[in-house]
Design a protein around this motif. Structure first.
Motif, mmCIF file in Angstrom:
data_model
loop_
_atom_site.group_PDB
_atom_site.id
_atom_site.type_symbol
_atom_site.label_atom_id
_atom_site.label_comp_id
_atom_site.label_asym_id
_atom_site.label_seq_id
_atom_site.Cartn_x
_atom_site.Cartn_y
_atom_site.Cartn_z
ATOM 1 N N VAL A 1 0.556 -1.289 -0.110
ATOM 2 C CA VAL A 1 -0.128 0.216 -0.197
ATOM 3 C C VAL A 1 0.619 1.072 -0.069
ATOM 4 C CG1 VAL A 1 -2.247 -1.359 1.195
ATOM 5 C CG2 VAL A 1 -0.350 -0.296 2.529
ATOM 6 N N GLY A 2 2.363 0.877 -0.269
ATOM 7 C CA GLY A 2 3.083 1.944 -0.191
ATOM 8 C C GLY A 2 3.222 3.165 -1.473
ATOM 9 N N ALA A 3 3.665 4.244 -1.625
ATOM 10 C CA ALA A 3 3.560 4.772 -2.874
ATOM 11 C C ALA A 3 4.979 4.305 -3.799
ATOM 12 C CB ALA A 3 4.282 6.215 -2.134
ATOM 13 N N TYR A 4 6.110 3.055 -3.280
ATOM 14 C CA TYR A 4 7.586 2.820 -3.853
ATOM 15 C C TYR A 4 7.051 0.990 -3.536
ATOM 16 C CZ TYR A 4 8.379 7.107 -3.725
ATOM 17 O OH TYR A 4 8.362 8.623 -4.474
ATOM 18 N N HIS A 5 7.166 0.493 -5.091
ATOM 19 C CA HIS A 5 7.293 -1.171 -4.809
ATOM 20 C C HIS A 5 7.879 -1.283 -3.813
ATOM 21 C CE1 HIS A 5 7.338 -4.945 -6.417
ATOM 22 N NE2 HIS A 5 5.823 -4.961 -6.721
ATOM 23 N N THR B 1 5.668 5.353 12.272
ATOM 24 C CA THR B 1 7.011 4.348 12.623
ATOM 25 C C THR B 1 7.656 4.057 11.531
ATOM 26 O OG1 THR B 1 5.223 2.846 12.090
ATOM 27 C CG2 THR B 1 5.142 3.545 14.450
ATOM 28 N N THR B 2 7.283 3.547 10.151
ATOM 29 C CA THR B 2 8.458 3.190 9.255
ATOM 30 C C THR B 2 9.274 4.192 7.930
ATOM 31 O OG1 THR B 2 6.057 2.590 7.801
ATOM 32 C CG2 THR B 2 7.301 1.445 9.660
ATOM 33 N N SER B 3 8.453 5.738 8.500
ATOM 34 C CA SER B 3 8.863 6.624 7.383
ATOM 35 C C SER B 3 8.350 6.010 5.625
ATOM 36 C CB SER B 3 10.139 6.862 8.061
ATOM 37 O OG SER B 3 10.290 7.174 9.158
ATOM 38 N N THR B 4 7.421 5.299 6.158
ATOM 39 C CA THR B 4 7.120 4.778 4.516
ATOM 40 C C THR B 4 5.945 5.850 4.153
ATOM 41 O OG1 THR B 4 8.061 2.559 4.920
ATOM 42 C CG2 THR B 4 6.791 2.699 2.663
ATOM 43 N N PRO B 5 6.143 6.300 3.721
ATOM 44 C CA PRO B 5 4.899 6.680 2.935
ATOM 45 C C PRO B 5 3.803 5.932 2.220
ATOM 46 C CG PRO B 5 6.354 7.683 1.039
ATOM 47 C CD PRO B 5 7.947 6.955 2.245
ATOM 48 N N ILE B 6 1.697 6.285 1.972
ATOM 49 C CA ILE B 6 1.452 5.486 1.861
ATOM 50 C C ILE B 6 1.288 5.997 0.332
ATOM 51 C CG2 ILE B 6 -1.023 5.551 1.660
ATOM 52 C CD1 ILE B 6 0.558 3.742 3.916
ATOM 53 N N ALA B 7 0.630 5.537 -0.887
ATOM 54 C CA ALA B 7 0.786 5.582 -2.194
ATOM 55 C C ALA B 7 -0.402 7.115 -2.662
ATOM 56 C CB ALA B 7 0.081 4.437 -2.956
ATOM 57 N N ASP B 8 -0.252 7.380 -3.004
ATOM 58 C CA ASP B 8 -0.900 9.168 -3.505
ATOM 59 C C ASP B 8 -2.989 8.597 -3.746
ATOM 60 O OD1 ASP B 8 0.855 10.743 -3.714
ATOM 61 O OD2 ASP B 8 1.596 10.311 -5.086
ATOM 62 N N HIS B 9 -2.662 7.114 -4.480
ATOM 63 C CA HIS B 9 -4.179 7.091 -4.483
ATOM 64 C C HIS B 9 -5.705 7.086 -3.391
ATOM 65 C CE1 HIS B 9 -2.201 3.483 -5.564
ATOM 66 N NE2 HIS B 9 -2.894 2.921 -4.795
#
Length: 381
Positions: A118-122, A145-153
């Protein structure tokens, strides 16, 4: 608050429309399962309208029937391939030991494919995930907590409906009408877990209710040498007992960067075009009990938090107050914006998650601002 036990249940037609749309995402010819015994079931591809009584809201197996129907509609092998293609190995749709819903099941429900990301990057290629229109959104505490951005959509759904992920369970945030967002917009938060099961109206106020900008590349921001007396840690609030829920009325103990801690740090020099963080006046030496900054900064190695009595010398490391440094106390309103956001994020997980989508938002409940004038904890995720 709205008690869902006394609210009218959704109609059969509404349930049928919703389930039909979910299952048709999984397959053009969806299947609905029927239990033939406690441990076995069969499925039918007959029109959904004739099978919809299976999803009677009084049937405790209703959610299980829906999940199994999605899997049968998509096909077990396709579900397995969806998961492996995204993360390189098979992952269960429901995670143990607490039977939590995984992102694979969310994607299966929303997109009809059991992908895990569900992140912005594969996660395997690092490429940015293409924008895929979605009817509902998703905001998650894991972004913090992980600094992983959620995908834009997920942050730009066609409807103002958001799945709110709080690490260990999900709640729902939605607008009841399609009216445009305003500086003060009424949303509802729904916690389906017993014993609460309440629908709570809240107001999202702030200047950032518009769509967020596209996600930036996943490169961590560089860390530069912090200036002397800039904020290192927010330790605790000595006045929490006076304001249990109104954290913005409290004072906070701050640990600042000292010459000793900066000497031990390894940072590149700060470029001239990057503004330094706020610095705070250290003030006079404490005359009563105090905390040694040198000891506090190594607390994870020594399990020593540097608390001392009235002595001028630290009883743990032997340094004087001037050598080891001491902490200071500041009111919430005396903190800079970064410090206030850190406190907000720590005191209210719900507010922290909301701000991953609505950057400057505040929450009002019953006309009172969460953390400021509201007397309770607010929504829980």
């Amino acid at each position: 608050m709205i008690d869902l036990k006394t609210s009218p249940p959704p109609t059969t037609s509404q349930i049928q429309t919703l389930i039909s749309s979910i299952l048709h995402r999984c397959s053009p010819t969806p299947k609905i399962i029927t239990f033939t015994s406690p441990l076995s079931y069969s499925y039918t591809t007959s029109p959904l309208s004739s099978s919809i009584p299976t999803f009677d809201t009084t049937d405790p197996r209703g959610l299980l029937i829906l999940v199994l129907s999605m899997i049968e509609s998509r096909g077990l092998e396709n579900v397995r391939n969806d998961i492996i293609a995204d993360c390189g190995q098979f992952e269960p749709l429901v995670k143990g030991p607490f039977h939590l819903c995984g992102t694979e099941l969310i994607n299966l429900c929303v997109f009809g494919r059991a992908t895990s990301n569900v992140g912005a990057y594969h996660p395997m290629t690092g490429e940015k995930v293409p924008f895929t229109p979605t009817p509902v959104g998703l905001i998650s505490h894991s972004e913090i907590t992980t600094s992983t951005p959620i995908a834009d959509h997920w942050k730009s759904p066609s409807h103002q409906v958001y799945i709110v992920h709080g690490d260990d369970h999900f709640t729902l945030l939605f607008k009841s009408t399609p009216s445009p967002l305003t500086p003060k917009t009424v949303f509802y938060t729904y916690n389906a877990l017993p014993p609460n099961r309440l629908l709570l109206p809240i107001i999202l106020s702030g200047s950032s209710l518009l769509l967020p900008p596209p996600t930036s590349p996943p490169t961590p921001p560089p860390s530069y040498l912090p200036p002397l007396n800039s904020l290192s840690s927010i330790i605790l609030s000595p006045t929490k007992h006076l304001h249990p829920f109104k954290w913005r009325l409290r004072t906070y103990e701050l640990c600042l960067h000292t010459p000793l801690t900066l000497k031990a740090a390894s940072y590149p020099p700060r470029p001239s075009n990057i503004p330094p963080p706020t610095t705070y006046p250290l003030g006079p030496k404490p005359t009563g009990s105090w905390r040694c900054v040198a000891c506090y900064e190594t607390r994870y190695e020594t399990m020593n938090f540097g608390v001392n009595g009235e002595s001028d010398t630290c009883g743990h490391c032997g340094r004087t107050k001037e050598e080891g440094g001491w902490t200071i106390v500041k009111h919430y309103k005396e903190l800079d914006e970064s410090g206030r956001r850190r406190v907000d994020r720590f005191e209210s997980k719900f507010l922290g998650v909301l701000r991953t989508r609505f950057h400057d938002v505040d929450v009002e409940i019953g006309g009172e601002v969460l953390g400021e004038t509201h007397e309770g904890k607010g929504p829980v995720i």
